[in-house]
Motif scaffolding. Structure first.
Motif, mmCIF file in Angstrom:
data_model
loop_
_atom_site.group_PDB
_atom_site.id
_atom_site.type_symbol
_atom_site.label_atom_id
_atom_site.label_comp_id
_atom_site.label_asym_id
_atom_site.label_seq_id
_atom_site.Cartn_x
_atom_site.Cartn_y
_atom_site.Cartn_z
ATOM 1 N N TRP A 395 -3.352 -8.239 97.644
ATOM 2 C CA TRP A 395 -4.115 -9.492 97.593
ATOM 3 C C TRP A 395 -3.177 -10.648 97.906
ATOM 4 O O TRP A 395 -2.277 -10.957 97.138
ATOM 5 C CB TRP A 395 -4.745 -9.676 96.221
ATOM 6 C CG TRP A 395 -5.559 -10.937 96.072
ATOM 7 C CD1 TRP A 395 -5.204 -12.069 95.389
ATOM 8 C CD2 TRP A 395 -6.854 -11.195 96.613
ATOM 9 N NE1 TRP A 395 -6.192 -13.014 95.467
ATOM 10 C CE2 TRP A 395 -7.236 -12.505 96.225
ATOM 11 C CE3 TRP A 395 -7.731 -10.455 97.395
ATOM 12 C CZ2 TRP A 395 -8.454 -13.079 96.576
ATOM 13 C CZ3 TRP A 395 -8.946 -11.022 97.751
ATOM 14 C CH2 TRP A 395 -9.301 -12.324 97.339
ATOM 15 N N SER A 396 -3.372 -11.242 99.060
ATOM 16 C CA SER A 396 -2.534 -12.356 99.484
ATOM 17 C C SER A 396 -3.364 -13.286 100.354
ATOM 18 O O SER A 396 -4.141 -12.834 101.201
ATOM 19 C CB SER A 396 -1.319 -11.824 100.267
ATOM 20 O OG SER A 396 -0.488 -12.873 100.696
ATOM 21 N N ASN A 398 -5.915 -14.996 99.573
ATOM 22 C CA ASN A 398 -7.337 -14.748 99.320
ATOM 23 C C ASN A 398 -7.913 -13.669 100.229
ATOM 24 O O ASN A 398 -9.108 -13.683 100.574
ATOM 25 C CB ASN A 398 -8.143 -16.034 99.485
ATOM 26 C CG ASN A 398 -7.787 -17.073 98.440
ATOM 27 O OD1 ASN A 398 -7.490 -16.732 97.286
ATOM 28 N ND2 ASN A 398 -7.793 -18.335 98.814
ATOM 29 N N LYS A 399 -7.077 -12.727 100.633
ATOM 30 C CA LYS A 399 -7.511 -11.615 101.475
ATOM 31 C C LYS A 399 -7.056 -10.320 100.826
ATOM 32 O O LYS A 399 -5.917 -10.223 100.359
ATOM 33 C CB LYS A 399 -6.916 -11.728 102.880
ATOM 34 C CG LYS A 399 -7.364 -12.972 103.653
ATOM 35 C CD LYS A 399 -6.681 -13.028 105.004
ATOM 36 C CE LYS A 399 -7.073 -14.293 105.763
ATOM 37 N NZ LYS A 399 -6.376 -14.376 107.078
ATOM 38 N N ILE A 400 -7.941 -9.349 100.827
ATOM 39 C CA ILE A 400 -7.592 -8.062 100.264
ATOM 40 C C ILE A 400 -7.147 -7.134 101.392
ATOM 41 O O ILE A 400 -7.844 -6.953 102.395
ATOM 42 C CB ILE A 400 -8.771 -7.452 99.475
ATOM 43 C CG1 ILE A 400 -8.322 -6.173 98.778
ATOM 44 C CG2 ILE A 400 -9.979 -7.218 100.350
ATOM 45 C CD1 ILE A 400 -9.288 -5.671 97.744
ATOM 46 N N LEU A 442 -11.728 -7.031 91.348
ATOM 47 C CA LEU A 442 -10.424 -7.470 91.842
ATOM 48 C C LEU A 442 -9.435 -7.616 90.695
ATOM 49 O O LEU A 442 -8.270 -7.210 90.806
ATOM 50 C CB LEU A 442 -10.572 -8.787 92.597
ATOM 51 C CG LEU A 442 -9.279 -9.394 93.151
ATOM 52 C CD1 LEU A 442 -8.615 -8.440 94.142
ATOM 53 C CD2 LEU A 442 -9.555 -10.739 93.805
#
Length: 549
Positions: A395-396, A398-400, A442
């Motif tokens: 998770w970086s 706001n992207k998985i 998440l």
């Protein structure tokens, strides 16, 4: 105001001029007062209470006072005196350079195991003042070590999945080569690598021991006559230096790529393969030097019995004990060189496993399976840095997984696999419910990136978040699957597929409950007499989950 006995006069003037404080030495007063006190008595202020005594440290007690001078550290020489007195060899020969590089690697990976940086990396005087090193190979290697630690420190702080028992990010006031960029460090390592390669080619062209000496800009020439013949050969020592520079460049590239997230996972895997190749060469070249302290990364506490050499002054395990005050002194076991090389192999293997498995994830179940396997099934258990890189890739921005998938999409697909009708999942209420579930899913995945002890505590809180979704799931079941009997007028929940939102939610909670109990076994929290009850309860939960599916 108290002035400690032996206080430097220059520093005393600094305090007087800049702070206006007048320092008065009343050591004699304290000594006369202590002579009047019996054993067990203490001189204290009226405000001193029980709470203060519980947090106080007893001075001059070796078990409590980190700064006390005793047999273990009375032979330690401060860094300034070592450099000013020329006790540290800033231009060592090749064998000493090989030994120093391996010891710095051992100190680095001892720090990655959770020991404070001032008790590991900065007990090496080369790391405290890399600019003073005249040996170019050792200087560039030292820059690489410090910059790698700085990248790891930033990555751990960014991922925030480490605890105080996992990693210590405090530098104790020392610098981690922040003035150099990653590109500059990488270029300097590549430059030294090219120079070493050229020297090896020249030596092989003229034949082994053909009288060639190393360049003054790269490695110091062997100073003693006949030293070349005692080892495996000058070119083999150069190859040993080359392997270590390449390993450092590879490990440095691995940390740089993984700190950038999922998008650099392919480049990271190439660097991991390259590093593992060089690691095998480093292991073969350990025999090229003779370490007077045998296998430990540092000499033991009574190392003063050994011959005092510039190399021993460069590595002093008790050097920074005063930096640990006011905490009690902590016994630190430094990795031996062999253990450090094995640790490098294990970490590279764990990171390679992540680089292979993460790109293959396509749904929520696979993600949960990979995370649970990585956290518990790999032995030895992954440390703070592999888990931090896992968190960054997961998770970086706001992207998985670098937008490889969407948690909302994966939750929806999981519900479809559970046989919930697609028409029901398209309703506004169901879309809102899926968005809520995606958030807690998440959080669950991020929880699985922590160490086992912290993971178990957070799972208990995560289950509370999932339980709060139960009313929403029941409401959805009532609005989506409720039918009215025309004859009796009774309402009943009827699903053509036999699946309900509450059933899917229960399946996820059961996964966490089973994981919570399994962690108790792995952490050895249960007594022997509790095993029969726990196995029965686990069998019951697995059966209920099987029925839910």
């Amino acid at each position: 105001r108290i002035m400690v006995e032996g206080f430097e006069s220059g520093r005393e003037r600094w305090y007087e001029e800049d702070s206006g404080i007048t320092w008065v030495d009343f050591t004699d007063v304290i000594r006369s007062a202590s002579a009047e006190l019996d054993q067990g008595q203490m001189l204290h202020a009226d405000s001193f209470n029980l709470a203060d005594s519980m947090s106080a440290l007893e001075m001059m007690d070796p078990k409590m006072d980190a700064g006390v001078i005793n047999d273990k550290n009375k032979h330690v020489i401060p860094a300034d005196e070592c450099f000013d007195g020329g006790l540290v060899d800033l231009d060592p020969d090749m064998r000493t350079t090989l030994m120093s590089m391996d010891k710095m690697l051992a100190l680095e990976f001892t720090w990655l195991r959770g020991t404070a940086m001032v008790q590991t990396l900065f007990t090496c005087l080369y790391c405290q003042r890399p600019a003073a090193i005249k040996n170019k190979v050792l200087k560039v290697f030292c820059h690489g070590v410090l910059k790698t630690c700085e990248i790891n420190k930033r990555a751990a702080s960014r991922a925030s999945v480490y605890e105080e028992e996992d990693l210590s990010t405090s530098t104790g006031g020392f610098a981690l080569c922040e003035e150099m960029t990653e590109e500059q460090v990488s270029a300097s390592l590549a430059s030294v690598e090219d120079e070493l390669q050229q020297q090896i080619k020249d030596l092989r062209a003229r034949g082994e021991g053909g009288g060639a000496t190393s360049s003054s800009q790269t490695v110091a020439a062997d100073r003693e006559e006949g030293e070349e013949g005692e080892g495996e050969g000058l070119w083999q020592q150069l190859e040993g230096l080359l392997a270590r520079i390449r390993l450092r460049r590879g490990w440095f590239a691995v940390t740089c790529h993984l700190s950038k997230g999922f998008k650099s996972i392919r480049a990271a895997r190439k660097s991991i393969a390259y590093s593992r190749t060089q690691l095998a060469l480093v292991r073969k070249s350990v025999s090229l030097y003779h370490d007077p302290s045998a296998t430990p990364a540092h000499a033991p506490a009574n190392a003063h019995a050994e011959a005092e050499t510039p190399h021993n002054y460069a590595f002093q395990p008790q050097l920074n004990l005063k930096h640990m005050a006011p905490s009690p002194p902590r016994a630190v076991r430094l990795l031996s060189i062999d253990e450090a090389l094995q640790e490098v192999e294990v970490v590279l293997q764990q990171l390679d496993s992540l680089c292979v498995r993460l790109p293959l994830i396509t749904n929520l179940q696979q993600l949960q399976h990979v995370l649970t396997d990585f956290a518990a099934d790999i032995h030895p258990l992954p440390g703070a840095m592999p888990r931090s890189f896992l968190r960054i890739m997961l998770w970086s921005d706001n992207k998985i997984l670098g937008s490889q998938g969407s948690m909302v999409q994966w939750v929806r697909e999981s519900m479809l696999e559970y046989m919930l009708p697609e028409s029901v999942l398209s309703s506004p209420d169901a879309v809102d419910f899926i968005a809520r579930v995606a958030k807690v899913s998440l959080n669950l995945c991020l929880t699985l990136c922590y160490n086992l002890g912290r993971q178990r505590r957070r799972l208990a809180r995560n289950m509370d978040d999932w339980v709060q979704l139960q009313p929403y799931a029941e409401k959805l079941d009532q609005t989506s699957f409720t039918s009215i009997d025309e004859t009796t007028g009774r309402r009943s929940a009827v699903s053509t597929s036999g699946a309900f939102f509450t059933g899917w939610l229960l399946d996820q909670v059961l996964f966490m409950m089973i994981r919570f109990l399994e962690l108790g076994f792995q952490l050895r929290l249960y007594a022997g007499l509790e095993y029969s009850m726990l196995y029965w309860y686990l069998d019951y939960l697995v059966g209920v989950r099987h029925n839910c599916q």
